[in-house]
Design a protein around this motif. Sequence first.
Motif, PDB file in Angstrom:
ATOM      1  N   ASP A  34      61.610  44.080  35.846  1.00 38.43           N
ATOM      2  CA  ASP A  34      62.868  43.640  36.420  1.00 38.43           C
ATOM      3  C   ASP A  34      62.842  42.125  36.627  1.00 38.43           C
ATOM      4  OD1 ASP A  34      65.428  44.712  37.775  1.00 38.43           O
ATOM      5  OD2 ASP A  34      64.610  43.271  39.224  1.00 38.43           O
ATOM      6  N   ALA A  35      63.995  41.507  36.534  1.00 32.20           N
ATOM      7  CA  ALA A  35      64.083  40.058  36.708  1.00 32.20           C
ATOM      8  C   ALA A  35      63.540  39.610  38.058  1.00 32.20           C
ATOM      9  CB  ALA A  35      65.521  39.590  36.530  1.00 32.20           C
ATOM     10  N   SER A  36      63.588  40.485  39.046  1.00 32.29           N
ATOM     11  CA  SER A  36      63.087  40.129  40.380  1.00 32.29           C
ATOM     12  C   SER A  36      61.571  39.909  40.388  1.00 32.29           C
ATOM     13  CB  SER A  36      63.459  41.204  41.397  1.00 32.29           C
ATOM     14  OG  SER A  36      62.821  42.427  41.081  1.00 32.29           O
ATOM     15  N   ALA A  37      60.886  40.284  39.316  1.00 33.40           N
ATOM     16  CA  ALA A  37      59.439  40.064  39.218  1.00 33.40           C
ATOM     17  C   ALA A  37      59.096  38.648  38.761  1.00 33.40           C
ATOM     18  CB  ALA A  37      58.814  41.077  38.262  1.00 33.40           C
ATOM     19  N   SER A  38      60.084  37.839  38.432  1.00 35.20           N
ATOM     20  CA  SER A  38      59.810  36.512  37.880  1.00 35.20           C
ATOM     21  C   SER A  38      58.968  35.607  38.784  1.00 35.20           C
ATOM     22  CB  SER A  38      61.100  35.810  37.474  1.00 35.20           C
ATOM     23  OG  SER A  38      61.894  35.530  38.590  1.00 35.20           O
TER      24      SER A  38
END
Length: 67
Positions: A34-38
């Motif tokens: 997920d993009a939130s893992a960036s």
Amino acid sequence: MLDRIRALLSGGDVAVVAHGHVARVLTVRWLGLDASASPLLGHPHPGTLSFLATENGQPIISAWNVP
């Protein structure tokens, strides 16, 4: 964006130039996260290179934040 990049990969390598946050989001999405893992990747330094690839059919980071 990744769909467009993947379509070009059949012709060889593809270079993408992006600012840090976009590069991190693109990278985690490449990995299927997920993009939130960036934020897990930290902040790449300006002017560094990162390389995404596949190994045994799985997406990988082959290099990150290389001067």
